[in-house]
Write a protein that holds these residues in place. Structure first.
Motif, PDB file in Angstrom:
ATOM      1  N   ALA A 142       0.836  -1.214   0.000  1.00  0.00           N
ATOM      2  CA  ALA A 142       0.000   0.000   0.000  1.00  0.00           C
ATOM      3  C   ALA A 142       0.863   1.253   0.000  1.00  0.00           C
ATOM      4  CB  ALA A 142      -0.926  -0.007   1.220  1.00  0.00           C
ATOM      5  N   ARG A 143       1.871   1.285   0.841  1.00  0.00           N
ATOM      6  CA  ARG A 143       2.695   2.499   0.945  1.00  0.00           C
ATOM      7  C   ARG A 143       3.494   2.744  -0.333  1.00  0.00           C
ATOM      8  NH1 ARG A 143      -0.435   3.805   3.814  1.00  0.00           N
ATOM      9  NH2 ARG A 143      -0.459   3.823   6.090  1.00  0.00           N
ATOM     10  N   LYS A 144       4.011   1.679  -0.908  1.00  0.00           N
ATOM     11  CA  LYS A 144       4.820   1.841  -2.122  1.00  0.00           C
ATOM     12  C   LYS A 144       3.975   2.461  -3.235  1.00  0.00           C
ATOM     13  CE  LYS A 144       8.023  -0.540  -5.146  1.00  0.00           C
ATOM     14  NZ  LYS A 144       8.758  -1.756  -5.448  1.00  0.00           N
ATOM     15  N   VAL A 174      14.329  -5.875  21.149  1.00  0.00           N
ATOM     16  CA  VAL A 174      14.500  -5.889  19.688  1.00  0.00           C
ATOM     17  C   VAL A 174      14.045  -4.543  19.134  1.00  0.00           C
ATOM     18  CG1 VAL A 174      13.611  -6.918  17.551  1.00  0.00           C
ATOM     19  CG2 VAL A 174      14.254  -8.380  19.473  1.00  0.00           C
ATOM     20  N   GLU A 175      14.822  -3.982  18.234  1.00  0.00           N
ATOM     21  CA  GLU A 175      14.482  -2.692  17.636  1.00  0.00           C
ATOM     22  C   GLU A 175      13.532  -2.895  16.459  1.00  0.00           C
ATOM     23  OE1 GLU A 175      15.263   0.549  18.219  1.00  0.00           O
ATOM     24  OE2 GLU A 175      16.139  -0.066  20.134  1.00  0.00           O
ATOM     25  N   PRO A 176      12.487  -2.048  16.352  1.00  0.00           N
ATOM     26  CA  PRO A 176      11.534  -2.203  15.248  1.00  0.00           C
ATOM     27  C   PRO A 176      12.187  -2.316  13.868  1.00  0.00           C
ATOM     28  CG  PRO A 176      10.703  -0.585  16.786  1.00  0.00           C
ATOM     29  CD  PRO A 176      12.065  -0.993  17.290  1.00  0.00           C
ATOM     30  N   MET A 177      13.159  -1.455  13.556  1.00  0.00           N
ATOM     31  CA  MET A 177      13.720  -1.524  12.203  1.00  0.00           C
ATOM     32  C   MET A 177      14.512  -2.803  11.964  1.00  0.00           C
ATOM     33  SD  MET A 177      12.391   0.740  10.355  1.00  0.00           S
ATOM     34  CE  MET A 177      13.175   0.145   8.882  1.00  0.00           C
ATOM     35  N   VAL A 179      19.012  -9.618   3.144  1.00  0.00           N
ATOM     36  CA  VAL A 179      18.484  -8.746   4.200  1.00  0.00           C
ATOM     37  C   VAL A 179      19.364  -7.500   4.265  1.00  0.00           C
ATOM     38  CG1 VAL A 179      18.106  -8.527   6.684  1.00  0.00           C
ATOM     39  CG2 VAL A 179      17.606 -10.700   5.524  1.00  0.00           C
ATOM     40  N   GLU A 180      18.729  -6.351   4.201  1.00  0.00           N
ATOM     41  CA  GLU A 180      19.475  -5.100   4.337  1.00  0.00           C
ATOM     42  C   GLU A 180      18.824  -4.286   5.435  1.00  0.00           C
ATOM     43  OE1 GLU A 180      20.771  -3.142   0.382  1.00  0.00           O
ATOM     44  OE2 GLU A 180      19.199  -4.578  -0.109  1.00  0.00           O
ATOM     45  N   LEU A 181      19.646  -3.785   6.342  1.00  0.00           N
ATOM     46  CA  LEU A 181      19.094  -2.974   7.417  1.00  0.00           C
ATOM     47  C   LEU A 181      18.721  -1.607   6.854  1.00  0.00           C
ATOM     48  CD1 LEU A 181      18.490  -2.717  10.416  1.00  0.00           C
ATOM     49  CD2 LEU A 181      20.820  -1.888  10.738  1.00  0.00           C
ATOM     50  N   ARG A 182      17.460  -1.262   6.977  1.00  0.00           N
ATOM     51  CA  ARG A 182      16.990   0.017   6.449  1.00  0.00           C
ATOM     52  C   ARG A 182      16.686   0.971   7.599  1.00  0.00           C
ATOM     53  NH1 ARG A 182      18.045  -0.045   1.000  1.00  0.00           N
ATOM     54  NH2 ARG A 182      17.321  -1.989   0.092  1.00  0.00           N
ATOM     55  N   GLY A 183      16.703   2.247   7.259  1.00  0.00           N
ATOM     56  CA  GLY A 183      16.507   3.252   8.295  1.00  0.00           C
ATOM     57  C   GLY A 183      15.053   3.622   8.531  1.00  0.00           C
ATOM     58  N   SER A 184      14.177   3.308   7.583  1.00  0.00           N
ATOM     59  CA  SER A 184      12.788   3.731   7.744  1.00  0.00           C
ATOM     60  C   SER A 184      11.862   2.825   6.939  1.00  0.00           C
ATOM     61  CB  SER A 184      12.612   5.163   7.250  1.00  0.00           C
ATOM     62  OG  SER A 184      12.806   5.190   5.837  1.00  0.00           O
ATOM     63  N   GLU A 229       9.680   3.926   4.908  1.00  0.00           N
ATOM     64  CA  GLU A 229       9.609   4.478   3.542  1.00  0.00           C
ATOM     65  C   GLU A 229      10.661   3.793   2.670  1.00  0.00           C
ATOM     66  OE1 GLU A 229       9.800   6.635   6.306  1.00  0.00           O
ATOM     67  OE2 GLU A 229       7.619   6.678   6.222  1.00  0.00           O
ATOM     68  N   GLU A 230      11.858   3.673   3.242  1.00  0.00           N
ATOM     69  CA  GLU A 230      12.951   3.029   2.499  1.00  0.00           C
ATOM     70  C   GLU A 230      12.612   1.560   2.216  1.00  0.00           C
ATOM     71  OE1 GLU A 230      17.345   2.716   3.600  1.00  0.00           O
ATOM     72  OE2 GLU A 230      16.625   4.410   4.776  1.00  0.00           O
TER      73      GLU A 230
END
Ligand code: GLU
Length: 441
Positions: free
Chosen positions: A29-31, A257-260, A275-280, A282-283
């Motif tokens: 949906a967001r994309k 555990v951190e949400p991101m 797997v890539e750690l993303r900052g948000s 949106e990303e």
């Protein structure tokens, strides 16, 4: 306009498997700049609890998975009744009176004869008088949707082309004897009336989808795009169904555990992308490709969440944690320095508290017997606190000169004596934060 929904039943806490579904629908949906609906599937009044509705909302808010609209099925019962009437009018709905024991017996007979255990539609041959008699004896029957025995086909967003022979599926019960509307009917009515364009859910729903397609057609709705993601297994490929209760989102939150970390892992696990750690979010949405997910069961290892959580913390600026650090009692003047030194050495925020205790009160020293004399000699060479950025290098070179020790044999006993830990931040940066060294006596 893209419209997706996440449709949990409020009969328990959300677990990692639910999150996978929620996240995929959210990201689609967001994309697309579309709408994400949180739909509470609460047609079962006995098992649905407000406590779980609240917990679901809390978990999603914690992760930042905000919804544009919330719906509750329990408030839409009139819509489902109308759809049931429409199916009756179209002669696609019939009442059946078999008890669970009778159905079970029929299934066993079919299996014994090597036939698939599909409901035999005996109820279709009942006359009105026979139905009245059964109703008087057993109460209202269940309502089954009469499938059209053709092949049901769709192109699944993850599984590709699917073709299911409707004759291999039992006519689904949509309304129970006590009048309770079941998920399949409620879901179809909602998806159609809310204009849902994409339904992503677990592959345990593939057969439901087949029957739902025919119900949507019977009701004159338009068919959405379906995608079925694989189910998660444990690290060894073992089924998670029994363990899901202990893989709840609230447990992860409590474990720090951190949400991101959680979101970044689940947005890629089971896909052909790493797997890539993303900052948000949106990303994550920008890079999300449902078609890159595979149909094979996907291994989930809770342990993977912690290195990712540590990486989130390593990159976190002081401003984002100043409140939590003040909450530990770290004075304002040293708080930024404390975070700078600690953030590369913690796995979760919970690791900060013991380090602050070490800084404030000194650590219980660990001194191996064979190092006792060496440590005593070294401590005599350590100046009194406060220490500065040079203390460690000046002190260790003085100890080296005095004792002839070097390398690990020099540094490790001193680290253990000063911090009581075999691992931790760089000692040069840590020393200025230490108020006391207990081993100094
Ligand atoms: N309430 C259903 C479930 O939890 C929703 C399935 C669907 O997405 O249609 O399985």
């Amino acid at each position: 306009m893209t419209i997706t929904r996440f449709a949990p039943s409020p009969t328990g806490f959300l677990h990692v498997g639910n999150l996978r579904t929620a996240l995929m629908n959210y990201l689609i949906a967001r994309k697309a700049g579309g709408t994400f609906i949180l739909r509470i599937d609460d047609t079962d009044p006995e098992r649905s609890k407000q406590e779980y509705v609240d917990a679901i909302q809390h978990d999603l808010e914690w992760l930042g998975l905000t919804w544009d609209r919330m719906e509750r099925q329990s408030e839409r019962l009139d819509r489902y009744a109308a759809a049931a009437d429409a199916l009756r009018d179209k002669a696609r709905f019939y009442e059946a009176f078999e008890t669970p024991v009778e159905l079970d017996l029929k299934r066993k007979k079919q299996l014994n004869m090597g036939k698939p255990p599909v409901y035999d539609r005996a109820a279709l041959t009942l006359s009105d008088d026979e139905k009245d008699a059964l109703r008087a004896e057993r109460g209202n029957g269940v309502w089954r949707f009469q499938l059209d025995h053709a092949r049901i086909e769709w192109t699944d967003g993850i599984l590709g082309d699917i073709s299911i022979d409707a004759a291999s599926v039992s006519d689904p019960v949509l309304i129970r004897g006590d009048g309770q509307v079941l998920y399949t009917l409620a879901s179809v009515v909602d998806d159609t009336e809310m204009g849902v364009t994409h339904v992503v859910r677990g592959s345990d729903h593939v057969t439901n989808t087949a029957t739902q397609i025919q119900i949507i057609e019977a009701l004159g709705g338009s068919i959405t795009t379906f995608a079925h993601h694989s189910l998660l297994t444990g690290p060894q490929g073992e089924s998670l169904s029994k363990r899901l209760g202990s893989l709840s989102l609230r447990d992860f939150r409590e474990q720090g555990v951190e949400p991101m970390a959680l979101l970044s892992l689940l947005a890629r696990l089971g896909s052909s992308d790493p797997v890539e750690l993303r900052g948000s979010l949106e990303e994550l949405a920008e890079h999300f490709e449902p078609a890159r997910f595979g149909s094979a069961p996907t291994k989930f290892d809770q342990a993977d969440l912690f290195p990712l959580t540590a990486r989130v913390l390593h990159e976190r600026p002081f401003e984002d944690v100043s409140g939590e650090i003040a909450g530990l009692g770290v004075p304002d003047d040293i708080a930024p320095k404390f975070w700078e030194v600690m953030r590369a050495n913690v796995t979760t925020m919970a690791d900060l508290a013991p380090w602050w205790e070490i800084c404030r009160d000194g650590a219980e020293p660990i001194i191996a017997e064979e190092d006792a004399e060496f440590v005593r000699e070294a401590m005599a060479l350590l100046p009194d606190a406060p220490f500065d950025a040079e203390t460690w290098s000046a002190w260790t070179s003085a100890v080296k000169d005095a004792t002839g020790r070097k390398g690990k044999g020099l540094f490790m006993p001193l680290r253990l004596a000063v911090t009581g830990q075999a691992r931790g931040p760089d000692m040069g940066s840590l020393m200025p934060l230490l108020h006391v060294v207990r081993a100094k006596g």
